[in-house]
Design a protein around this motif. Structure first.
Motif, short mmCIF file in Angstrom:
data_model
loop_
_atom_site.label_atom_id
_atom_site.label_comp_id
_atom_site.label_asym_id
_atom_site.label_seq_id
_atom_site.Cartn_x
_atom_site.Cartn_y
_atom_site.Cartn_z
N ALA A 104 0.83 -1.21 0.00
CA ALA A 104 0.00 0.00 0.00
C ALA A 104 0.86 1.25 0.00
CB ALA A 104 -0.93 -0.02 1.22
N ALA A 105 1.99 1.21 0.71
CA ALA A 105 2.81 2.40 0.87
C ALA A 105 3.45 2.85 -0.44
CB ALA A 105 3.88 2.15 1.92
N ILE A 106 3.89 1.92 -1.27
CA ILE A 106 4.54 2.34 -2.51
C ILE A 106 3.54 3.07 -3.40
CG2 ILE A 106 4.20 0.07 -3.58
CD1 ILE A 106 7.03 2.61 -4.31
N ASP A 107 2.32 2.59 -3.46
CA ASP A 107 1.31 3.27 -4.29
C ASP A 107 1.01 4.66 -3.74
OD1 ASP A 107 1.10 1.14 -6.04
OD2 ASP A 107 -0.56 0.21 -4.94
N ALA A 108 0.92 4.78 -2.41
CA ALA A 108 0.65 6.09 -1.82
C ALA A 108 1.82 7.05 -2.05
CB ALA A 108 0.38 5.93 -0.32
N SER A 109 3.04 6.54 -1.94
CA SER A 109 4.20 7.40 -2.19
C SER A 109 4.22 7.89 -3.63
CB SER A 109 5.50 6.65 -1.88
OG SER A 109 5.69 6.51 -0.49
N ASP A 116 5.33 7.65 -11.71
CA ASP A 116 4.93 6.25 -11.82
C ASP A 116 5.99 5.30 -11.28
OD1 ASP A 116 6.84 6.49 -13.79
OD2 ASP A 116 5.60 5.69 -15.41
N HIS A 117 7.15 5.84 -10.88
CA HIS A 117 8.19 4.99 -10.29
C HIS A 117 9.18 5.85 -9.51
CE1 HIS A 117 10.61 6.58 -13.59
NE2 HIS A 117 11.68 6.11 -12.97
N ALA A 145 6.85 -4.79 -10.70
CA ALA A 145 5.70 -4.04 -11.23
C ALA A 145 6.11 -2.74 -11.89
CB ALA A 145 4.71 -3.77 -10.12
N GLY A 146 7.39 -2.41 -11.90
CA GLY A 146 7.85 -1.16 -12.50
C GLY A 146 7.65 0.06 -11.64
#
Length: 315
Positions: A104-109, A116-117, A145-146
């Motif tokens: 969850a944290a990577i998407d929020a960051s 996108d990365h 997932a890139g």
């Protein structure tokens, strides 16, 4: 700016980067100025100090948002690094290395950073309640997932790096490293050099002490977390003044600033070392980047290496 290749593709950030935490978290809360901080980030990119380091917990969240605004339209020029592994509790930070939290944290960051990365996704601290292999496996999913190009760790032991390496390559390790804190990286420096892992030195200016920013403990701003740091307490601050004086003496002999002296010492620890001094001041930023081209001679290094260890516990 001298650069250092990180990871298998050899992407090369400057050896002096920019730590962004103090722009919106922990340091001098009354001096926050987002517009100036954005300008400092822009200037850092112009000077080649393109390793821009933040974390989700800084703020919390507001520092990533600030960095995201600063990099809008400039993202491709930055080597962008953020971190996961801390969450805010009622009155303190706590560690959270659960795989579901990482996912969850990577998407929020990425949302806050407006990208996108990230170039480097780092585990801020190992969570003792969660096997490191599980946390690292979830971070490796972000690479697949890139969402992240490379992975790094912060404040770890060589054994912990080996555990992570068995799951997915470790591109970089962060450690506090300065004349103010020499012991933390003593084992990591030779280990990371042998393993081909970059070592990113945080707090390379001893939280401002080595740069000569503070003449006394009373100079630390109200609300600044350094007010509670043992090394900044009045009795320890006074005991630590000879350390700052030694840095000033080498700086005077070389015709450079104390900050440049302290940063050049950090970079002298190995060809695989980068430093991420933090600043909100454009002039300090420019001075810091000059250190990438300074080589201290044997006499300078001998004087600096002989300086006393600081009084007060590291915090």
């Amino acid at each position: 700016m001298r650069t250092l290749g990180i990871g298998p593709d050899g992407r090369s950030p400057g050896v002096i980067g920019l730590g962004c935490m103090g722009m919106s978290y922990a340091y001098d809360p009354g001096g926050r100025d987002d517009a100036t901080s954005v300008a400092v980030i822009h200037r850092a990119l112009d000077l080649g100090a393109n390793l821009i380091d933040t974390a989700d917990v800084y703020g919390p969240y507001t520092n990533e948002e600030l960095v995201g605004r600063a990099l809008a339209g400039r993202r491709e020029r930055a080597f962008l690094a953020t971190k996961v592994g801390f969450v805010t509790g009622a009155d303190r930070l706590r560690r959270d290395g659960r795989p579901e939290h990482v996912r969850a944290a990577i998407d929020a960051s990425l949302r806050r950073l407006g990208t996108d990365h990230v170039d480097l996704y780092q585990l801020h601290r190992v969570d003792p309640r969660v096997p490191l292999a599980e946390t690292w496996g979830a971070m490796a999913e972000a690479v697949s997932a890139g969402k992240a190009r490379l992975l790094g760790l912060s404040d770890v032991t060589p054994d912990q790096v080996r555990t992570a390496q068995a799951v997915h390559p470790v591109a970089a390790v962060q450690s506090e490293l300065s004349l103010w804190t020499r012991d933390r990286a003593a084992e990591l420096l030779p280990f990371t050099a042998r393993e081909g892992i970059a070592l990113i030195a945080y707090s390379p200016l001893g939280r401002g002490f080595l740069a000569g920013r503070f003449g006394s403990a009373d100079d630390v701003p109200d609300g600044d977390y350094r007010r509670t740091n043992p090394r900044f307490l009045p009795e320890n601050f006074t005991a630590n003044l000879p350390l700052a004086a030694g840095v000033r003496e080498v700086a005077r002999r070389r015709g450079i600033t104390p900050a440049q002296t302290a940063l050049a010492w950090v970079l002298s620890r190995g060809a695989h070392v980068l430093a991420i001094p933090g600043t909100k001041n454009p002039r300090y930023l420019t001075d810091n980047t000059v250190a990438a081209g300074i080589r201290l001679d044997d006499a300078d290094l001998a004087l600096l290496d002989a300086l006393p260890e600081p009084a007060g516990a590291r915090q």
